[in-house]
Design an enzyme around this catalytic site. Structure first.
Site, mmCIF file in Angstrom:
data_model
loop_
_atom_site.group_PDB
_atom_site.id
_atom_site.type_symbol
_atom_site.label_atom_id
_atom_site.label_comp_id
_atom_site.label_asym_id
_atom_site.label_seq_id
_atom_site.Cartn_x
_atom_site.Cartn_y
_atom_site.Cartn_z
ATOM 1 N N PRO A 191 0.835 -1.210 0.000
ATOM 2 C CA PRO A 191 0.000 0.000 0.000
ATOM 3 C C PRO A 191 0.865 1.253 0.000
ATOM 4 C CG PRO A 191 -0.856 -1.607 1.541
ATOM 5 C CD PRO A 191 0.476 -2.132 1.076
ATOM 6 N N GLU A 192 0.514 2.203 -0.865
ATOM 7 C CA GLU A 192 1.263 3.446 -0.959
ATOM 8 C C GLU A 192 0.450 4.566 -0.312
ATOM 9 O OE1 GLU A 192 2.709 4.044 -4.945
ATOM 10 O OE2 GLU A 192 3.530 2.027 -5.069
ATOM 11 N N HIS A 244 -5.478 -14.481 10.051
ATOM 12 C CA HIS A 244 -4.515 -13.401 9.858
ATOM 13 C C HIS A 244 -4.921 -12.106 10.558
ATOM 14 C CE1 HIS A 244 -2.522 -16.029 7.061
ATOM 15 N NE2 HIS A 244 -3.590 -16.086 6.285
ATOM 16 N N ARG A 295 0.925 -11.540 5.407
ATOM 17 C CA ARG A 295 2.371 -11.737 5.263
ATOM 18 C C ARG A 295 3.161 -11.235 6.468
ATOM 19 N NH1 ARG A 295 4.416 -10.364 -0.711
ATOM 20 N NH2 ARG A 295 6.159 -11.585 0.121
ATOM 21 N N ARG A 297 22.320 15.488 -7.702
ATOM 22 C CA ARG A 297 21.864 14.099 -7.781
ATOM 23 C C ARG A 297 21.907 13.591 -9.216
ATOM 24 N NH1 ARG A 297 17.962 12.031 -3.183
ATOM 25 N NH2 ARG A 297 18.443 13.545 -1.564
#
Length: 273
Positions: free
Chosen positions: A2-3, A91, A109, A154
């Site tokens: 998830p972002e 879970h 997980r 950079r």
């Protein structure tokens, strides 16, 4: 994983059920996930009120007067609000009971995290997991001048700089690919070679992409669902992400896939220069 949009969708989903509510119990069904749960978490939270919710990058924050609970969804985690009497599944690892409901964390997980930062530990921004995070992309501090100034030395590809999180936080792999496409910037371009004018386009693209993703419930590629159990549908509107070999929606050229820093990047070589 998830972002930012998925975490923000989660925050907005739980906030009405939690803000102003007193915690009556905490049920921990295992010792921890990625890191151990605070052993005294039930005692820390019981009879205390959640005064506000927040988010920093991909961390969901539950603020109490005496500290903040940090929740990370990991690779497969999600939160749900459901009746406290609902039987736990295999879970379902932790419940925070508020009134007749439970905030339940499910994480197959087990890469998620639930951590505690007490007020006596100092400013939350100094927490070890937060102190090196960049500015929030949807707040005013994020602008083209910041990106331009911070990237002059950079030589890394701009996509990698966005994912690093030390300049701007939360622009994960999916949304970096989509934002760079919208700004017409090739993900392989060295960050220091991008002009201020093009960074202005990129900042606008990032804001628009993240806002659209939040509005559409985020992206559900595998495990993520919102608090209401519904999948996000932003993935139905991807321009390049996960579309390698397909026609670009704008020009008809073939979308390409490359690997950058062990992450897949998708772009249109015709639209993105």
């Amino acid at each position: 994983m998830p972002e930012l949009p998925e975490v923000e969708v989660t925050r907005r989903g739980v906030a009405p059920h939690l803000t102003g509510q007193r915690v009556s119990a905490v049920i921990m069904r295992r010792a921890g996930l990625r890191w151990p749960f605070p052993a005294d978490l039930p005692a820390l939270l019981q009879d205390h009120t959640i005064v506000a919710t927040g988010r920093r990058g991909k961390y969901l924050l539950l603020h109490f007067q005496h500290g903040t609970l940090l929740i990370h969804l990991g690779m497969s985690g999600h939160l749900s609000i459901l009746p406290a009497t609902t039987p736990a599944g295999k879970h379902d690892h932790i419940d925070i009971i508020v009134g007749e409901n439970a905030l339940r964390m499910t994480d197959p997980r087990r890469f998620g995290a639930v951590l505690w930062h007490a007020v006596t530990d100092g400013d939350l921004d100094h927490h070890v997991l937060l102190k090196n995070l960049g500015v929030e992309p949807l707040e005013d501090q994020f602008d083209a001048e910041l990106l331009f100034r911070q990237t002059r030395q950079r030589s890394a590809a701009v996509k990698q700089v966005l994912l690093a999180g030390d300049i701007v936080v939360g622009v994960g792999n999916i949304y970096a690919s989509e934002s760079l496409f919208k700004a017409k910037i090739n993900p392989k371009t060295p960050a220091k070679r991008i002009s201020l004018a093009r960074y202005r386009l990129l900042v606008e693209a990032i804001r628009e992409t993240l806002a659209a993703a939040i509005q559409q419930g985020g992206s559900t590629l595998k495990d993520f669902v919102g608090v209401d159990g519904q999948s996000g549908y932003f993935q139905q509107h991807y321009f390049v992400y996960d579309r390698a070999g397909e026609d670009c929606r704008l020009c008809g050229h073939t979308v390409r896939k490359i690997v950058q820093g062990q992450r897949s990047s998708f772009y249109c070589p015709h639209c993105q220069k």
